[in-house]
Design a protein around this motif. Sequence first.
Motif, PDB file in Angstrom:
ATOM      1  N   VAL A 313       0.822  -1.209   0.000  1.00 51.62           N
ATOM      2  CA  VAL A 313       0.000   0.000   0.000  1.00 51.62           C
ATOM      3  C   VAL A 313       0.862   1.268   0.000  1.00 51.62           C
ATOM      4  N   THR A 314       2.029   1.199   0.620  1.00 49.84           N
ATOM      5  CA  THR A 314       2.890   2.391   0.653  1.00 49.84           C
ATOM      6  C   THR A 314       3.194   2.864  -0.763  1.00 49.84           C
ATOM      7  N   GLY A 315       3.462   1.907  -1.650  1.00 47.99           N
ATOM      8  CA  GLY A 315       3.755   2.265  -3.035  1.00 47.99           C
ATOM      9  C   GLY A 315       2.525   2.779  -3.767  1.00 47.99           C
ATOM     10  N   VAL A 402       8.061   4.254   7.945  1.00 45.53           N
ATOM     11  CA  VAL A 402       6.734   3.629   7.869  1.00 45.53           C
ATOM     12  C   VAL A 402       6.831   2.113   8.018  1.00 45.53           C
ATOM     13  N   GLY A 403       5.767   1.522   8.519  1.00 46.76           N
ATOM     14  CA  GLY A 403       5.606   0.075   8.436  1.00 46.76           C
ATOM     15  C   GLY A 403       5.764  -0.686   9.729  1.00 46.76           C
ATOM     16  N   GLU A 404       6.493  -0.140  10.652  1.00 46.31           N
ATOM     17  CA  GLU A 404       6.729  -0.825  11.919  1.00 46.31           C
ATOM     18  C   GLU A 404       7.214   0.225  12.910  1.00 46.31           C
ATOM     19  N   PRO A 405       7.119  -0.105  14.174  1.00 44.93           N
ATOM     20  CA  PRO A 405       7.612   0.869  15.147  1.00 44.93           C
ATOM     21  C   PRO A 405       9.112   1.084  14.949  1.00 44.93           C
ATOM     22  N   ILE A 406       9.534   2.313  14.992  1.00 49.11           N
ATOM     23  CA  ILE A 406      10.975   2.594  14.875  1.00 49.11           C
ATOM     24  C   ILE A 406      11.531   2.760  16.281  1.00 49.11           C
ATOM     25  N   VAL A 426       9.451  12.132   9.836  1.00 48.85           N
ATOM     26  CA  VAL A 426       8.029  11.848   9.991  1.00 48.85           C
ATOM     27  C   VAL A 426       7.850  10.339  10.114  1.00 48.85           C
ATOM     28  N   ASP A 427       7.478   9.915  11.295  1.00 48.25           N
ATOM     29  CA  ASP A 427       7.227   8.498  11.569  1.00 48.25           C
ATOM     30  C   ASP A 427       5.731   8.298  11.357  1.00 48.25           C
ATOM     31  N   THR A 428       5.377   7.727  10.209  1.00 52.16           N
ATOM     32  CA  THR A 428       3.974   7.693   9.786  1.00 52.16           C
ATOM     33  C   THR A 428       3.333   6.354  10.114  1.00 52.16           C
ATOM     34  N   TRP A 429       2.331   6.377  10.976  1.00 54.10           N
ATOM     35  CA  TRP A 429       1.575   5.148  11.254  1.00 54.10           C
ATOM     36  C   TRP A 429       0.326   5.129  10.390  1.00 54.10           C
ATOM     37  N   TRP A 430       0.146   4.033   9.700  1.00 51.63           N
ATOM     38  CA  TRP A 430      -1.080   3.797   8.926  1.00 51.63           C
ATOM     39  C   TRP A 430      -1.085   2.350   8.488  1.00 51.63           C
ATOM     40  N   GLN A 431      -2.077   1.942   7.713  1.00 58.62           N
ATOM     41  CA  GLN A 431      -2.244   0.537   7.333  1.00 58.62           C
ATOM     42  C   GLN A 431      -2.810   0.441   5.920  1.00 58.62           C
ATOM     43  N   THR A 432      -2.724  -0.753   5.360  1.00 60.78           N
ATOM     44  CA  THR A 432      -3.385  -1.011   4.078  1.00 60.78           C
ATOM     45  C   THR A 432      -4.836  -0.552   4.177  1.00 60.78           C
ATOM     46  N   GLU A 433      -5.440  -0.839   5.309  1.00 57.23           N
ATOM     47  CA  GLU A 433      -6.858  -0.530   5.516  1.00 57.23           C
ATOM     48  C   GLU A 433      -7.126   0.974   5.599  1.00 57.23           C
ATOM     49  N   GLY A 514      -5.841  -3.142  15.544  1.00 62.41           N
ATOM     50  CA  GLY A 514      -5.033  -4.337  15.797  1.00 62.41           C
ATOM     51  C   GLY A 514      -3.690  -4.032  16.425  1.00 62.41           C
ATOM     52  N   ASP A 515      -3.431  -2.769  16.692  1.00 59.68           N
ATOM     53  CA  ASP A 515      -2.157  -2.361  17.277  1.00 59.68           C
ATOM     54  C   ASP A 515      -2.338  -1.926  18.723  1.00 59.68           C
ATOM     55  N   GLY A 516      -1.299  -2.126  19.485  1.00 59.93           N
ATOM     56  CA  GLY A 516      -1.247  -1.551  20.814  1.00 59.93           C
ATOM     57  C   GLY A 516      -0.450  -0.260  20.760  1.00 59.93           C
ATOM     58  N   GLY A 529       3.284  -2.094  18.190  1.00 59.30           N
ATOM     59  CA  GLY A 529       3.140  -3.293  17.358  1.00 59.30           C
ATOM     60  C   GLY A 529       1.774  -3.920  17.536  1.00 59.30           C
ATOM     61  N   ARG A 530       1.572  -4.999  16.811  1.00 59.77           N
ATOM     62  CA  ARG A 530       0.296  -5.681  16.835  1.00 59.77           C
ATOM     63  C   ARG A 530       0.047  -6.263  18.217  1.00 59.77           C
ATOM     64  N   VAL A 531      -1.184  -6.170  18.651  1.00 59.62           N
ATOM     65  CA  VAL A 531      -1.460  -6.744  19.970  1.00 59.62           C
ATOM     66  C   VAL A 531      -1.396  -8.263  19.934  1.00 59.62           C
ATOM     67  N   GLY A 623       9.799  -5.767   3.969  1.00 59.70           N
ATOM     68  CA  GLY A 623      10.707  -5.504   5.075  1.00 59.70           C
ATOM     69  C   GLY A 623      10.160  -5.865   6.438  1.00 59.70           C
ATOM     70  N   LYS A 624       8.973  -6.470   6.455  1.00 58.66           N
ATOM     71  CA  LYS A 624       8.444  -6.814   7.776  1.00 58.66           C
ATOM     72  C   LYS A 624       8.927  -8.184   8.216  1.00 58.66           C
ATOM     73  N   ILE A 625       9.334  -8.275   9.456  1.00 56.05           N
ATOM     74  CA  ILE A 625       9.820  -9.545   9.972  1.00 56.05           C
ATOM     75  C   ILE A 625       8.652 -10.521  10.110  1.00 56.05           C
TER      76      ILE A 625
HETATM   77  O1  PRX Z   1       1.319  -2.651  13.114  1.00 51.65           O
HETATM   78  C1  PRX Z   1       1.242  -1.467  12.351  1.00 51.65           C
HETATM   79  C2  PRX Z   1       2.449  -1.374  11.432  1.00 51.65           C
HETATM   80  O2  PRX Z   1       2.070  -1.941  10.212  1.00 51.65           O
HETATM   81  C3  PRX Z   1       0.706  -2.353  10.249  1.00 51.65           C
HETATM   82  C4  PRX Z   1       0.067  -2.118   8.922  1.00 51.65           C
HETATM   83  O3  PRX Z   1       0.702  -2.914   7.975  1.00 51.65           O
HETATM   84  P1  PRX Z   1       0.374  -2.745   6.443  1.00 51.65           P
HETATM   85  O4  PRX Z   1      -1.087  -2.787   6.235  1.00 51.65           O
HETATM   86  O5  PRX Z   1       1.193  -3.767   5.746  1.00 51.65           O
HETATM   87  O6  PRX Z   1       0.845  -1.305   6.067  1.00 51.65           O
HETATM   88  C5  PRX Z   1       2.187  -0.965   6.238  1.00 51.65           C
HETATM   89  C6  PRX Z   1       2.469   0.384   5.618  1.00 51.65           C
HETATM   90  C7  PRX Z   1       1.486   1.424   5.910  1.00 51.65           C
HETATM   91  C8  PRX Z   1       0.101  -1.546  11.377  1.00 51.65           C
HETATM   92  O7  PRX Z   1      -1.051  -2.176  11.901  1.00 51.65           O
HETATM   93  N1  PRX Z   1       2.877   0.010  11.235  1.00 51.65           N
HETATM   94  C9  PRX Z   1       2.747   0.740  10.109  1.00 51.65           C
HETATM   95  N2  PRX Z   1       3.337   1.944  10.261  1.00 51.65           N
HETATM   96  C10 PRX Z   1       3.834   1.991  11.510  1.00 51.65           C
HETATM   97  C11 PRX Z   1       3.537   0.759  12.123  1.00 51.65           C
HETATM   98  N3  PRX Z   1       3.881   0.518  13.397  1.00 51.65           N
HETATM   99  C12 PRX Z   1       4.532   1.483  14.058  1.00 51.65           C
HETATM  100  N4  PRX Z   1       4.866   2.674  13.537  1.00 51.65           N
HETATM  101  C13 PRX Z   1       4.550   2.973  12.268  1.00 51.65           C
HETATM  102  N5  PRX Z   1       4.910   4.159  11.753  1.00 51.65           N
END
Ligand code: PRX
Length: 664
Positions: A313-315, A402-406, A426-433, A514-516, A529-531, A623-625
């Motif tokens: 989704v980032t792309g 983006v993508g995970e907690p830094i 900019v540490d951007t939190w968001w999701q595919t959703e 789904g995140d804490g 991260g995910r709960v 890049g997600k583990i």
């Molecule tokens: O757990 C959060 C984490 O990635 C999840 C969303 O994954 P996805 O739909 O593949 O999208 C990733 C790219 C937007 C979230 O539920 N996540 C995403 N960004 C962050 C993050 N966790 C911490 N900090 C972020 N900036």
Amino acid sequence: MSDATIEVYETEDRTFPPSAEFAAGALANDQSLYDEANNDFEAFWARQARELLTWYKDFDQVLDWQLPFAKWFIGGELNISYNCLDRHVDAGKGDKIAYHWEGEPGDTRTFTYSQLLDEVAKFANVLKGMGLKKGDRIAIYMPMIPELPIAMLACTRIGVAHSVIFGGFSPDAIIDRCDDAEAKLIITADAGYRRGAPSALKVNVDDALASRASTVENVIVVNRCDTEVTMAEGRDHWWHELMANASNQCPPEPLDAEQLLYILYTSGTTAKPKGIMHTTGGYLTQVAFTHKYIFDLKPDTDVYWCAADIGWVTGHSYIVYGPLTNGCTSVMYEGTPDTPREQDRNGDDRSAWGKDRLWDIIERYGVTQLYTAPTAIRTFMKWGTQEVERHDLSTLRVLGTVGEPINPEAWMWYHEHIGGGSRPIVDTWWQTETGGHMITPMPGVTTTKPGSACQTIPGVTAELVDDDGNLVTEGGGYLTISKPWPSMLRGIWGDPERFQETYWSRFPGRYFAGDGARLDSDGYLWLLGRVDDVMNVSGHRISTAEIESGLVDHPSVAEAAVVGANDDTTGQAIVGYVILRGGNEASAELSEEIRQHVATKLGPIARPKAVFIVPDLPKTRSGKIMRRLLRDVAEGRDLGDTTTLADAGVVDEIRTRAADSDEE
Ligand code: PRX
């Protein structure tokens, strides 16, 4: 589900106010966007939709909210390819560069906005010629080449929805996704370059179509690497042959604001991926808004680079739709960050050969914004700074993650070594959703704290709740979004019950992400991260993110992943996997020292049962583990489907090492 009492690795209370450069900029400590949105979020988004986009027909209602189903900008009509291309050309910016594309071998292609428009119009005619029409779905399975955004934009021109399937996925993934969406066509390439060699794609499409995916009638193939492919008579067509005969005249079709734009599949808790649906007007509004403000865009002069893959989704949002809507120049790169250009290989005896590819690209194109993942940043940390220092990165103005907690350590490294100690992160939190950014600092406005995603963007309301759904105003909780937002998913393709159940049932009236997260006393959000990755050890809840921070805090550790493995005695046991920084030797002593370090840093309850030193961690190409897999390794179970691994060989290696360690 674990409860929300999440203990947190306390970081120092370091803060970074907006730098002088940004304090003087367009946003200049400007709280007015927040004030406006807080006052009336619907009116705020309506203004953004009208200012950032061009509509054929204005909408007559901003929001229709029938929980959990939202419709935005009702009655409005627009076309995304028109917004991304035609209107910039009409405004005299046809010669402006849309993409500086660089292939992994070092070949380059440049597309101006008018050239891109020509290609998109031609390909839209190709799609029409194949009988595709508004509402149809097609699949795209391609490397990171310009034909990928061209194909996506061509779909938007005629109202066809795309489903991009990441190029690292297997034939099974192609089958599942094509069957689910009843895709009529697949666009692919013979192969794409990865790690110095062609990585085959067409053959995977052939495999998929040999067994199932029976709705697919045609396959269009780009010749990227000149590798041998089998073309099925009547079914398979070369991109260049179709394009040679296509007209570049294809008027954009006015589409309803709620027309399906794309489906993007993402993993859930079950084996069946969820087809996340995004539509036209709301999605484009939020993506354009965030791309403009979060990256402090100066569209006339910036050279923006999101180093993600369009398969994720980032792309979609931040390589294709956001940057093009805002009319800016982007860099697009095909390959991996440690693959040197062909021309740099000859006679080059540098020891860290190729490890400067990203910095080299930034210097050559004068990149102003870099948007990448914490995993990548930690990899660069592991490689050391000598390669960074060979390059002039002074053009960079904003750094994104983006993508995970830094972890704060990686944040500080990025800030100091890539950002020269002054560029905002900019540490951007968001999701595919969520479709677009939701929680992030804004350059020039937000005082940042390393490791915190800070606050929601204007117009978005996030709240933490406890197990019973009560609001948490300070401390740990479940992250929920309490009001609809324009780029929110409109559902799961073909499965409204799952949509309701997954996101809206845990806390009635709220979207559960789904995140804490933790809210500190200054109102800053810290994503944990995910709960479902939260462990329970002897009745104590411990987040994997917390232990990972403790592990990477050890001076020898470059990167870490933690899983909770089933344990007969303690419920779950903490198992850590670590990659060492260069210059450190793996040994049982060092592993023990790292375990103890965590105990000292976080308390005895946090001491991992085992710490495996591994050469690499299994990651998806984004890049997600892959924690599930690490958990399986830890528990000695079958690995199951490993198609999302960046390098499946890593798993064997981890498995062997884990087994060796068990025997010791
Ligand atoms: O757990 C959060 C984490 O990635 C999840 C969303 O994954 P996805 O739909 O593949 O999208 C990733 C790219 C937007 C979230 O539920 N996540 C995403 N960004 C962050 C993050 N966790 C911490 N900090 C972020 N900036």
